[in-house]
Design an enzyme around this catalytic site. Structure first.
Site, short mmCIF file in Angstrom:
data_model
loop_
_atom_site.label_atom_id
_atom_site.label_comp_id
_atom_site.label_asym_id
_atom_site.label_seq_id
_atom_site.Cartn_x
_atom_site.Cartn_y
_atom_site.Cartn_z
N HIS A 1 26.52 -7.45 -6.14
CA HIS A 1 25.64 -7.18 -7.28
C HIS A 1 26.25 -6.13 -8.19
CE1 HIS A 1 22.11 -9.57 -6.32
NE2 HIS A 1 22.23 -9.20 -5.05
N HIS B 1 17.90 -7.82 -2.36
CA HIS B 1 18.06 -6.81 -1.31
C HIS B 1 17.41 -5.50 -1.75
CE1 HIS B 1 20.86 -9.40 0.80
NE2 HIS B 1 21.05 -8.48 1.72
#
Length: 400
Positions: A216, A169
């Site tokens: 993350h 991302h």
């Protein structure tokens, strides 16, 4: 250095960021009036996260799959309850996370082709394909797990069986917004400082959203953004050269077809199923289809690029312009979704028949010999239709 890396990769930084933004695990929260509990399945584990990953320099081959923070293997996890105390930030970060999903890029990048400049769309698709392939491969080679829960609240589950570092991302957002910033001045008149502010803001929101959603670690996000920045720095001097090759070389469509298909079939194998191969094949298919489509447009002499002296001024946002742009978007997305559905259905039927698989066997789609060709065929068709067909439909309907 290893201690610093382990600290940045640890879940406590992520959990601390979530708490500062108003997202709490129910087990750690003190209930009071006015607090809203988000519905989820209770968590039944008491296994501390520290037992899951105690050394930086050792990872099990399947660590992210076997050892989930809630004590479950991938595919059988229950999501812990959580409380949202700041709904404004909650929805902001969920929206920002959506800006990094493949579905967003596959639907919204074509808007630049239909409504602004196919040149910019081509540049963005090229960089998106490059950074996403490298990021996905690095994940499955490095095999570093995502933050564990508890203490982290995980708001997404689809990619939880994937490994964490780097954050694709963060890579995609950095590459897309800054490639647009660097490519647009020669094509469109705009204030560079405003574009820079927007690029920094949007890419930062996407990066922070990966921490907020618990998908993350800080290290994953930092590495993702830095890797994209390095790739852009290394490739920037050759963007014009590649544009020329992509549009004019006789072997361009052959390379655009063979290389992504080869990369899809040689994607690193894991000892468990992960969505990374499917997602990577999707991205490579879109990139291949768009590349071939732009080459075809160049050969036909109809590129749909802005006419006149470049850079051209941005169109005035009148109601008529907005309505026309919205119509092109809706019709274009409808055509792409229809293409996807038709080609996906046909390719699966052909492959199921070829490999003698029952039509109701959904798990067969995960087999490499079925997943790669059906994903690649589906999304190369989407890329071709986007770059070749949709604008010609707009012309026939008087929308362009």
């Amino acid at each position: 250095m290893l201690e610093l890396l382990a600290y940045l990769h640890g879940p406590e930084l992520v959990a601390g960021f979530q708490r500062r933004c108003g997202l709490f695990l129910v087990e750690a929260a003190h209930h009071s009036q006015g607090m809203t509990r988000a519905p989820a399945t209770p968590d039944h584990t008491d296994k501390p996260c520290g037992q899951l990953k105690t050394r930086w320099d050792h990872q099990d081959n399947n660590s992210n799959y076997k050892y989930k923070g809630n004590g479950c293997t991938a595919g059988g996890c229950s999501r812990p309850q959580y409380e949202v105390r700041n709904w404004l930030l909650h929805f902001l970060f969920l929206f920002s996370a959506g800006l990094g999903h493949e579905v967003f890029y596959i639907t919204c990048l074509p808007c630049i082709h239909w409504n602004l400049d196919p040149f910019l769309c081509r540049r963005l698709v090229n960089m998106w394909t490059l950074v996403m392939y490298i990021g996905q491969v690095m994940k499955d080679v490095l095999k570093l797990p995502r933050p564990c829960s508890p203490p982290v609240v995980k708001l997404e589950t689809r990619v939880d069986a994937e490994y964490g570092l780097p954050s694709t991302h963060a890579m995609a957002a950095t590459a897309i917004f800054f490639t647009l910033l660097l490519s647009a001045p020669s094509r469109i008149q705009f204030q560079f400082e405003v574009g820079l502010l927007l690029a920094v803001t949007l890419s930062s929101l996407v990066c922070l959203s990966r921490l907020y959603t618990g998908m993350h670690s800080v290290l994953d996000v930092i590495c993702g953004a830095l890797i994209s920045a390095v790739l852009m720095f290394l490739t920037y001097p050759y963007w014009e050269t590649f544009d020329h090759f992509q549009l004019t070389s006789r072997i361009s469509p052959i390379v655009a077809l063979v290389l992504p298909l080869f990369l899809s079939y040689t994607y690193p194998e894991l000892d468990h199923y992960s969505t990374t191969r499917a997602d990577t094949t999707t991205i490579l298919g879109v990139g291949a289809g768009c590349s071939i489509g732009y080459w075809v447009n160049e050969q036909l002499g109809q590129t749909f690029e802005p006419q006149g002296v470049l850079p051209v001024p941005l169109p005035t946002l009148t109601l008529n312009v907005l309505a026309l742009g919205a119509t092109r978007f809706l019709l274009g997305v409808l055509v792409l979704v229809g293409t996807r559905q038709v080609v996906k259905t046909v390719s699966l039927q052909v492959l199921y028949s070829w490999y003698k698989v029952p039509n109701n066997d959904q798990s067969a789609r995960r087999r490499k010999e079925i997943e790669v060709p059906y994903k690649f065929a589906t999304y190369i068709a989407v890329g071709l239709v986007n770059s070749i067909l949709v604008n010609r439909v707009f012309i026939l309907l008087g929308l362009l």
